[in-house]
Scaffold this motif. Structure first.
Motif, PDB file in Angstrom:
ATOM      1  N   SER A  13      11.718  -7.366   1.306  1.00 21.86           N
ATOM      2  CA  SER A  13      11.308  -8.666   0.791  1.00 21.86           C
ATOM      3  C   SER A  13      10.707  -9.558   1.856  1.00 21.86           C
ATOM      4  CB  SER A  13      12.515  -9.361   0.147  1.00 21.86           C
ATOM      5  OG  SER A  13      13.541  -9.551   1.107  1.00 21.86           O
ATOM      6  N   ASN A  14      10.832  -9.186   3.130  1.00 21.35           N
ATOM      7  CA  ASN A  14      10.329 -10.029   4.204  1.00 21.35           C
ATOM      8  C   ASN A  14       8.899  -9.706   4.617  1.00 21.35           C
ATOM      9  OD1 ASN A  14      12.493 -11.751   4.490  1.00 21.35           O
ATOM     10  ND2 ASN A  14      13.549 -10.449   5.956  1.00 21.35           N
ATOM     11  N   PHE A  15       8.342  -8.597   4.166  1.00 25.36           N
ATOM     12  CA  PHE A  15       6.921  -8.345   4.398  1.00 25.36           C
ATOM     13  C   PHE A  15       6.359  -7.438   3.307  1.00 25.36           C
ATOM     14  CE2 PHE A  15       8.839  -4.776   6.683  1.00 25.36           C
ATOM     15  CZ  PHE A  15       7.981  -3.716   6.404  1.00 25.36           C
ATOM     16  N   HIS A  16       5.111  -7.697   2.945  1.00 23.88           N
ATOM     17  CA  HIS A  16       4.417  -6.934   1.918  1.00 23.88           C
ATOM     18  C   HIS A  16       3.090  -6.444   2.491  1.00 23.88           C
ATOM     19  CE1 HIS A  16       6.397 -10.037  -1.015  1.00 23.88           C
ATOM     20  NE2 HIS A  16       7.284  -9.185  -0.529  1.00 23.88           N
ATOM     21  N   ILE A  17       2.687  -5.237   2.143  1.00 17.86           N
ATOM     22  CA  ILE A  17       1.398  -4.694   2.563  1.00 17.86           C
ATOM     23  C   ILE A  17       0.733  -4.080   1.337  1.00 17.86           C
ATOM     24  CG2 ILE A  17       0.203  -3.049   4.067  1.00 17.86           C
ATOM     25  CD1 ILE A  17       2.702  -3.144   5.891  1.00 17.86           C
ATOM     26  N   PHE A  18      -0.547  -4.376   1.133  1.00 14.41           N
ATOM     27  CA  PHE A  18      -1.234  -3.775  -0.012  1.00 14.41           C
ATOM     28  C   PHE A  18      -2.739  -3.764   0.214  1.00 14.41           C
ATOM     29  CE2 PHE A  18      -0.277  -8.239  -0.856  1.00 14.41           C
ATOM     30  CZ  PHE A  18      -1.520  -8.770  -1.166  1.00 14.41           C
ATOM     31  N   LEU A  19      -3.390  -2.820  -0.449  1.00 13.10           N
ATOM     32  CA  LEU A  19      -4.845  -2.738  -0.506  1.00 13.10           C
ATOM     33  C   LEU A  19      -5.272  -3.159  -1.898  1.00 13.10           C
ATOM     34  CD1 LEU A  19      -5.602   0.584   1.378  1.00 13.10           C
ATOM     35  CD2 LEU A  19      -6.893  -1.524   1.719  1.00 13.10           C
ATOM     36  N   VAL A  20      -6.293  -4.008  -1.977  1.00 13.02           N
ATOM     37  CA  VAL A  20      -6.692  -4.536  -3.270  1.00 13.02           C
ATOM     38  C   VAL A  20      -8.213  -4.641  -3.358  1.00 13.02           C
ATOM     39  CG1 VAL A  20      -6.410  -6.907  -2.414  1.00 13.02           C
ATOM     40  CG2 VAL A  20      -6.422  -6.477  -4.878  1.00 13.02           C
ATOM     41  N   ASN A  21      -8.769  -4.191  -4.483  1.00  9.74           N
ATOM     42  CA  ASN A  21     -10.162  -4.470  -4.814  1.00  9.74           C
ATOM     43  C   ASN A  21     -10.192  -5.825  -5.487  1.00  9.74           C
ATOM     44  OD1 ASN A  21     -12.143  -2.437  -4.151  1.00  9.74           O
ATOM     45  ND2 ASN A  21     -10.967  -1.043  -5.446  1.00  9.74           N
ATOM     46  N   LEU A  22     -10.877  -6.769  -4.900  1.00  8.82           N
ATOM     47  CA  LEU A  22     -10.797  -8.146  -5.376  1.00  8.82           C
ATOM     48  C   LEU A  22     -12.185  -8.688  -5.685  1.00  8.82           C
ATOM     49  CD1 LEU A  22      -8.493 -10.910  -4.114  1.00  8.82           C
ATOM     50  CD2 LEU A  22     -10.930 -11.399  -4.277  1.00  8.82           C
ATOM     51  N   LEU A  23     -12.312  -9.237  -6.867  1.00  8.72           N
ATOM     52  CA  LEU A  23     -13.555  -9.880  -7.278  1.00  8.72           C
ATOM     53  C   LEU A  23     -13.428 -11.399  -7.234  1.00  8.72           C
ATOM     54  CD1 LEU A  23     -16.425  -9.399  -8.432  1.00  8.72           C
ATOM     55  CD2 LEU A  23     -15.408  -9.537 -10.714  1.00  8.72           C
ATOM     56  N   TYR A  24     -12.284 -11.894  -7.694  1.00  9.49           N
ATOM     57  CA  TYR A  24     -12.083 -13.339  -7.679  1.00  9.49           C
ATOM     58  C   TYR A  24     -10.592 -13.649  -7.718  1.00  9.49           C
ATOM     59  CZ  TYR A  24     -12.163 -18.264  -8.887  1.00  9.49           C
ATOM     60  OH  TYR A  24     -11.945 -19.617  -8.870  1.00  9.49           O
ATOM     61  N   ARG A  25     -10.212 -14.696  -7.023  1.00  8.95           N
ATOM     62  CA  ARG A  25      -8.837 -15.191  -7.052  1.00  8.95           C
ATOM     63  C   ARG A  25      -8.900 -16.708  -7.022  1.00  8.95           C
ATOM     64  NH1 ARG A  25      -4.368 -16.271  -8.134  1.00  8.95           N
ATOM     65  NH2 ARG A  25      -2.426 -15.456  -7.287  1.00  8.95           N
ATOM     66  N   THR A  26      -8.332 -17.332  -8.038  1.00 13.16           N
ATOM     67  CA  THR A  26      -8.315 -18.784  -8.103  1.00 13.16           C
ATOM     68  C   THR A  26      -7.548 -19.356  -6.911  1.00 13.16           C
ATOM     69  OG1 THR A  26      -6.363 -18.589  -9.512  1.00 13.16           O
ATOM     70  CG2 THR A  26      -8.475 -18.954 -10.613  1.00 13.16           C
ATOM     71  N   THR A 289      -9.575  -9.374 -12.114  1.00 15.89           N
ATOM     72  CA  THR A 289      -9.544 -10.215 -10.927  1.00 15.89           C
ATOM     73  C   THR A 289      -9.108  -9.447  -9.690  1.00 15.89           C
ATOM     74  OG1 THR A 289      -8.964 -12.074 -12.338  1.00 15.89           O
ATOM     75  CG2 THR A 289      -8.621 -12.356  -9.992  1.00 15.89           C
ATOM     76  N   GLN A 290      -8.057  -8.641  -9.828  1.00 14.19           N
ATOM     77  CA  GLN A 290      -7.562  -7.855  -8.709  1.00 14.19           C
ATOM     78  C   GLN A 290      -7.103  -6.488  -9.220  1.00 14.19           C
ATOM     79  OE1 GLN A 290      -5.556 -10.686  -5.494  1.00 14.19           O
ATOM     80  NE2 GLN A 290      -4.490 -10.768  -7.416  1.00 14.19           N
ATOM     81  N   GLU A 291      -7.431  -5.450  -8.472  1.00 15.24           N
ATOM     82  CA  GLU A 291      -6.980  -4.104  -8.810  1.00 15.24           C
ATOM     83  C   GLU A 291      -6.308  -3.517  -7.570  1.00 15.24           C
ATOM     84  OE1 GLU A 291      -9.037  -0.274 -10.841  1.00 15.24           O
ATOM     85  OE2 GLU A 291      -9.843  -0.865  -8.898  1.00 15.24           O
ATOM     86  N   PHE A 292      -4.997  -3.321  -7.627  1.00 16.37           N
ATOM     87  CA  PHE A 292      -4.253  -2.823  -6.481  1.00 16.37           C
ATOM     88  C   PHE A 292      -4.320  -1.307  -6.418  1.00 16.37           C
ATOM     89  CE2 PHE A 292      -2.482  -6.964  -7.381  1.00 16.37           C
ATOM     90  CZ  PHE A 292      -2.409  -7.523  -6.115  1.00 16.37           C
ATOM     91  N   LEU A 293      -4.540  -0.779  -5.217  1.00 13.87           N
ATOM     92  CA  LEU A 293      -4.630   0.656  -5.027  1.00 13.87           C
ATOM     93  C   LEU A 293      -3.237   1.281  -5.010  1.00 13.87           C
ATOM     94  CD1 LEU A 293      -7.486  -0.280  -4.124  1.00 13.87           C
ATOM     95  CD2 LEU A 293      -7.435   1.567  -2.444  1.00 13.87           C
ATOM     96  N   SER A 294      -3.143   2.491  -5.516  1.00 13.06           N
ATOM     97  CA  SER A 294      -1.889   3.228  -5.491  1.00 13.06           C
ATOM     98  C   SER A 294      -1.568   3.652  -4.057  1.00 13.06           C
ATOM     99  CB  SER A 294      -1.985   4.470  -6.374  1.00 13.06           C
ATOM    100  OG  SER A 294      -2.927   5.382  -5.824  1.00 13.06           O
ATOM    101  N   GLU A 295      -0.360   4.162  -3.839  1.00 17.40           N
ATOM    102  CA  GLU A 295       0.025   4.598  -2.500  1.00 17.40           C
ATOM    103  C   GLU A 295      -0.870   5.729  -2.004  1.00 17.40           C
ATOM    104  OE1 GLU A 295       4.115   5.559  -2.110  1.00 17.40           O
ATOM    105  OE2 GLU A 295       4.824   3.529  -2.535  1.00 17.40           O
TER     106      GLU A 295
END
Length: 311
Positions: A13-26, A289-295
């Motif tokens: 819970s103290n750190f998060h890591i992710f890859l994301v295809n992002l088009l827009y984020r409010t 808006t966002q598509e997170f990549l699988s592991e």
């Protein structure tokens, strides 16, 4: 609908890591530090201080509760690390009261810094997703190396103790406001509703919102509604009137005006341009808006990004 960043499950819970295809984020906030690398593509980073253009290899650093908006013409691939100040509490509690002065590390202006931070982020992400023996120790080590390097090379300042409580209260209020908007944006939504919810003066809340998010309350709500409408335009055959109403627009005129301001064309034109586009362009545009990549997809992408001459 909750913020996309907050629905991902992580073991730590103290750190998060992710890859994301992002088009827009409010415009949005996190309670953590966020350090992100642009792996592919380009986008605009919009903060209350202004707009910065980022491309592959660039890095941005956001302090806890720092409002930011992300906008790309086509989806950009981003590697993000979010670290809670609590990660450092037992041995470096000063991080609880530290803010970085810089938000953008540009490859063209800071090549050596970007290269080192990029290598640390990629090593960290591969350790995180690789799940080899002692990977949790390696992740902790790399996070400490990363923050040691940033603190050693980048301007930063302490938050005075007397301002810390006010800082935390402000962050909680910002999160409450965004949560309320996400829950009620499909309805008639007034700033006075939130003022009543938060027991705040309407005039004060109006200025507070603009100061924190860099846009007016009404502009923020319109941005959110337009993005939800954009998804429905591409992913459904619903009539324009139904889409507008389902996203909280009171009439077609308001829908057209807001959408044109956000995307430079009317909803009808946006759907028509999509239908006439080539297949690969359609596939990119249909990303939400966002598509997170699988592991597994993340590991493949990270190995590719770590190869020489990728950036």
């Amino acid at each position: 609908m909750k913020s996309e960043y907050e629905i991902i499950s992580h073991n730590n819970s103290n750190f998060h890591i992710f890859l994301v295809n992002l088009l827009y984020r409010t415009p949005h906030i996190h309670k953590d530090y966020e350090i992100s690398l642009v792996v592919e593509g380009s986008f605009s980073l919009i903060t209350p201080d202004g707009t910065s253009a980022l491309s592959a290899g660039d890095i941005f650093v956001m302090n806890p509760f720092g409002s930011h908006e992300l906008k790309a013409d086509v989806p950009a691939l981003i590697l993000s690390l979010q670290v809670s100040p609590a990660f450092f509490t037992s041995y470096y509690p000063q991080m609880e009261q530290t803010e970085f002065d810089v938000s953008l590390l540009s490859c063209s202006l800071n090549p050596a810094v970007c290269k080192h931070v990029r290598e640390l982020l990629l090593d960290l992400a591969r350790a995180y997703y690789g799940k080899e023996d002692y990977s949790s120790l390696k992740c902790a080590s790399l996070i400490n190396q990363l923050f040691f390097y940033l603190l050693s090379t980048q301007a930063h300042h302490p938050i005075p103790e007397k301002e810390k409580k006010s800082f935390l209260t402000k962050g909680t209020r910002m999160r409450n406001i965004l949560c309320y908007i996400e829950t009620h944006y499909t309805e008639k939504l007034l700033l006075s509703d939130i003022a009543g919810q938060e027991k705040l003066d309407l005039y004060y809340l109006s200025h507070f919102f603009k100061e924190c998010f860099g846009v007016t309350f009404q502009d923020y709500v319109t941005k959110l509604r337009c993005e939800r409408a954009r998804q429905l335009l591409l992913l459904t055959d619903y009539p324009l009137l139904d889409i507008g109403i389902s996203c909280g627009f009171s009439d077609t005129k308001y829908f057209n005006k807001g959408f044109h301001k956000q995307y430079g064309c009317t909803p009808k034109e946006y759907r028509k341009n999509f239908q006439n586009a080539r297949l690969e362009q359609q596939q990119k545009s249909m990303l939400t808006t966002q598509e997170f990549l699988s592991e597994s997809a993340s590991l493949i992408t990270l190995e590719k990004a770590a190869s020489p001459n990728f950036f």
